[in-house]
Design a protein around this motif. Sequence first.
Motif, short mmCIF file in Angstrom:
data_model
loop_
_atom_site.label_atom_id
_atom_site.label_comp_id
_atom_site.label_asym_id
_atom_site.label_seq_id
_atom_site.Cartn_x
_atom_site.Cartn_y
_atom_site.Cartn_z
N PRO A 113 0.79 -1.30 0.03
CA PRO A 113 -0.08 -0.08 0.11
C PRO A 113 0.81 1.23 -0.06
O PRO A 113 2.10 1.29 0.33
N LEU A 114 0.36 2.26 -0.44
CA LEU A 114 1.13 3.63 -0.49
C LEU A 114 1.44 3.96 1.05
O LEU A 114 2.64 4.24 1.23
N GLY A 139 2.51 0.92 -7.08
CA GLY A 139 2.87 -0.45 -7.90
C GLY A 139 1.65 -1.30 -8.20
O GLY A 139 1.34 -2.69 -7.65
N PHE A 140 0.66 -0.61 -8.62
CA PHE A 140 -0.65 -1.57 -9.02
C PHE A 140 -0.26 -1.91 -10.29
O PHE A 140 -0.72 -1.43 -11.41
N MET A 141 0.39 -3.05 -10.60
CA MET A 141 0.97 -3.49 -11.88
C MET A 141 0.07 -4.13 -12.73
O MET A 141 0.17 -4.39 -13.94
N ARG A 142 -1.17 -4.39 -12.35
CA ARG A 142 -2.48 -4.86 -13.23
C ARG A 142 -2.62 -3.92 -14.48
O ARG A 142 -3.14 -4.41 -15.21
N ARG A 143 -2.40 -2.80 -14.21
CA ARG A 143 -2.64 -1.70 -14.98
C ARG A 143 -1.69 -1.87 -16.40
O ARG A 143 -2.12 -1.38 -17.52
N PHE A 144 -0.68 -2.45 -15.98
CA PHE A 144 0.39 -2.72 -17.07
C PHE A 144 0.08 -4.25 -17.76
O PHE A 144 0.77 -4.41 -18.77
N ASP A 145 -0.57 -5.18 -17.20
CA ASP A 145 -1.01 -6.53 -17.84
C ASP A 145 -1.55 -6.16 -18.96
O ASP A 145 -2.58 -5.52 -19.33
N PRO A 146 -0.91 -7.00 -20.16
CA PRO A 146 -1.56 -6.81 -21.53
C PRO A 146 -3.07 -7.21 -21.64
O PRO A 146 -3.92 -6.50 -22.17
N GLU A 147 -3.46 -8.15 -20.82
CA GLU A 147 -4.99 -8.28 -20.62
C GLU A 147 -5.61 -7.29 -20.18
O GLU A 147 -6.95 -7.18 -20.68
N TYR A 148 -5.35 -7.04 -19.09
CA TYR A 148 -6.20 -5.63 -18.39
C TYR A 148 -6.14 -4.53 -19.26
O TYR A 148 -6.97 -3.67 -19.32
N VAL A 320 4.34 8.03 -15.02
CA VAL A 320 2.99 7.28 -15.86
C VAL A 320 2.83 6.35 -14.71
O VAL A 320 3.20 6.00 -13.70
N GLY A 321 1.38 5.94 -15.07
CA GLY A 321 0.77 4.74 -14.14
C GLY A 321 0.00 5.19 -12.78
O GLY A 321 -0.08 6.61 -12.70
N PRO A 322 -0.18 4.66 -11.95
CA PRO A 322 -0.88 5.19 -10.75
C PRO A 322 -0.26 5.97 -10.03
O PRO A 322 1.16 5.98 -9.74
N GLY A 327 -3.21 5.83 -5.07
CA GLY A 327 -2.81 5.01 -3.68
C GLY A 327 -3.69 5.63 -2.46
O GLY A 327 -4.22 4.51 -1.58
N HIS A 328 -3.81 6.62 -2.48
CA HIS A 328 -4.74 7.19 -1.21
C HIS A 328 -6.14 6.76 -1.39
O HIS A 328 -6.82 6.15 -0.20
#
Length: 358
Positions: A113-114, A139-148, A320-322, A327-328
């Motif tokens: 968590p943040l 680090g919410f990595m699912r945003r970078f997953d190709p399927e997501y 870039v990214g979250p 996080g908050h």
Amino acid sequence: MTLPSSPDPATAVSGHPLRVGVVGVGVMGADHVRRLATRIANATLVAIADPDAERAQELADEPGAGVRVIADPMELIADDGVDAVLLASPGAVHTEQLLACIERGTPVLCEKPLTMDSESSMRVIEAERAGGRALVQVGFMRRFDPEYARLKQLLDSGDLGRTLMLHQVHRNLTVPNPHFASEMIVRDSLVHEVDCARWLLGEEIASVQVISPTPTRHALEGVVDPQVSIFRMASGAVVTNEVFVNSRTGYEVRCEAVAESGSAIIGRPASGIYTTRTVPGGGAGSWGGGIDPDYRTRFERAYDLEVQAWVDATRRGELVGPTSWDGHASTVVCTAGMESLATGAPVDVALRAPAIRA
């Protein structure tokens, strides 16, 4: 709720590879150390810090690493030879470490968590605002997953009409931590579903309810596992979530979006009837093929893409990214979720804007 992320010469380091320090070398941190040492372009792993000095030294001595070990994480953050920091330390120490990075103007990729509560995460946001630059990626990595990413693109295109529901499943093989508690399922696992719901639907969560089914016999005494939660989104869309951390079959994460003119499912390795079964004697189960044993396997590509995108953007002086706001927001939702876990009742989610400093 964003800060400027356009190129800033003061933070850009395009003239040389990004010199990265990693704080925390537990399971996730060690994975990032190896990733930075062997798979990420335009970056050099230069230092690692962890209270377990022996473990840190073992990682530093691995082929392809050869980095300095700094005993105190705050010394690593203050080191002039470190351009950017990847925080994989326990969430309880994130606030101090994030504020130190922001004070120095150091870009940071922070594993979730943040922070551990909404008040401290708001302090991080306000520190960024005071400095005038967005420096924190979460680090919410699912945003970078190709399927997501493909699912997000599909929903945003409008081809399926308005999205009405999401159904999310998040299962772990087992949890070896003897001190694991029910609240950790909400704070440390469901937090990913929180971010995915906000990101995929492009709106905030208005309320959360956590329901407690009969726990599995594999759960620790007093731990509610699995858990089912319901998010009501600002638009009225509904998100259902199953989190099961002792499934004994393997690591499974999938998502189904149901819209006015169709639906889409990601995370299913087979078509038709999909079943999972426990393998006698323990270990990951099977569906006729294999089931990923943990998140590092299931989302290996997502982590690679996440860290590479962070490195490339940091070298340009961008983010870039979250963000810290993401996080908050996730922390606020999970705090409401833990309250609902205790009562069984829906809990409204109240997000407030950060203070504007003169």
